[in-house]
Design a protein around this motif. Structure first.
Motif, PDB file in Angstrom:
ATOM      1  N   HIS A 111       1.344  -1.300  -0.008  1.00 44.49           N
ATOM      2  CA  HIS A 111       0.105   0.109   0.245  1.00 44.49           C
ATOM      3  C   HIS A 111       0.829   1.194  -0.109  1.00 44.49           C
ATOM      4  O   HIS A 111       2.140   1.582   0.576  1.00 44.49           O
ATOM      5  N   ASP A 113       0.977   5.084   2.237  1.00 42.17           N
ATOM      6  CA  ASP A 113       0.744   5.783   2.798  1.00 42.17           C
ATOM      7  C   ASP A 113      -0.017   7.319   1.797  1.00 42.17           C
ATOM      8  O   ASP A 113       0.759   8.545   2.202  1.00 42.17           O
ATOM      9  N   HIS A 167       4.687  -0.131   0.178  1.00 39.96           N
ATOM     10  CA  HIS A 167       4.635  -1.041   0.974  1.00 39.96           C
ATOM     11  C   HIS A 167       4.429  -1.711   1.421  1.00 39.96           C
ATOM     12  O   HIS A 167       3.267  -1.505   2.080  1.00 39.96           O
TER      13      HIS A 167
HETATM   14 FE    FE Z   1       2.660   1.814   5.342  1.00 36.17          FE
END
Ligand code: FE
Ligand code: MD6
Length: 196
Positions: A111, A113, A167
């Motif tokens: 994913h 952030d 990550h």
């Molecule tokens: Fe993350």
């Protein structure tokens, strides 16, 4: 990306753990579910700080209160703020500390952030307990990735051009730490959400 292995020594890790126990008594771990599908995450979560990251069928978002108790999230303790203050190079405090608890079978898919309005600030991650296999790639899904082991006390910072790197956690390696009596892993991510 900056990787700071063993940034926290054992006694600093134990202090963070004591502070987390107190916070979790007030803001219990919960099982978030994926947007739309409602599929549960394999990690359990809670938050500290003025804002907490949350996911349910309606989507991902930051909110000021715990979904089950309705109470504000507990404050981020000094033992955790000290890590941000020591290494973030960012002149404002974090607003959210997401606490992820991984049992032996938990993992986290690749994913980015990117639910924060302020992408100038770094995301600072602290690992406690069993070692995890962390995978990180570039900013485009499907690109090349590399793997890194995150052990208890390690700190990882996504900043600058790596702030939006994909990550995830492939797996947790059982029995690699004695910090948590019943095993498992805790990851804390400190974020700035709003523009200062
Ligand atoms: Fe993350
Ligand atoms: C984990 N970490 O270590 C998951 N996010 O359990 C993250 O999702 C993460 O390590 C942003 C920055 C650093 C991270």
């Amino acid at each position: 990306m900056r990787y700071l292995p063993e940034f926290l020594d054992r006694s600093a890790q134990e202090q963070v753990l004591r502070d987390l126990r107190e916070a979790v008594a007030q803001a219990p771990l919960f099982n978030p579910v994926m947007p739309r599908t409602g599929k549960p995450f394999s990690v359990r979560m809670t938050n500290l700080g003025p804002l907490g990251w949350f996911s349910d069928r309606a989507g991902y978002r930051y909110q000021a209160s715990h979904p089950a108790t309705g109470l504000p999230w507990p404050a981020i303790p000094d033992s955790i703020l000290a890590v941000w203050n020591g290494i973030s190079n960012y002149p404002h405090p974090p607003e959210a500390c997401l606490v992820n608890f991984y049992g032996s079978d938990a993992k986290m898919g690749l994913h980015q952030d990117r639910d924060e309005e302020d992408l100038e600030a770094p995301v600072v991650s602290i690992s406690l307990g069993d070692t995890a296999l962390f995978r990180v790639g570039g900013t485009v899904r499907g690109g090349k990735t590399q793997s890194l082991k995150l052990a208890s006390g390690d700190v990882l910072i996504l900043e600058g051009p790596t702030r939006l790197a994909f990550h995830g956690i492939d797996r947790v390696i059982n029995g690699t730490s004695t910090l948590l009596k019943d095993g498992g892993r805790i990851n804390l991510t400190l974020r700035r959400v709003r523009k200062p």
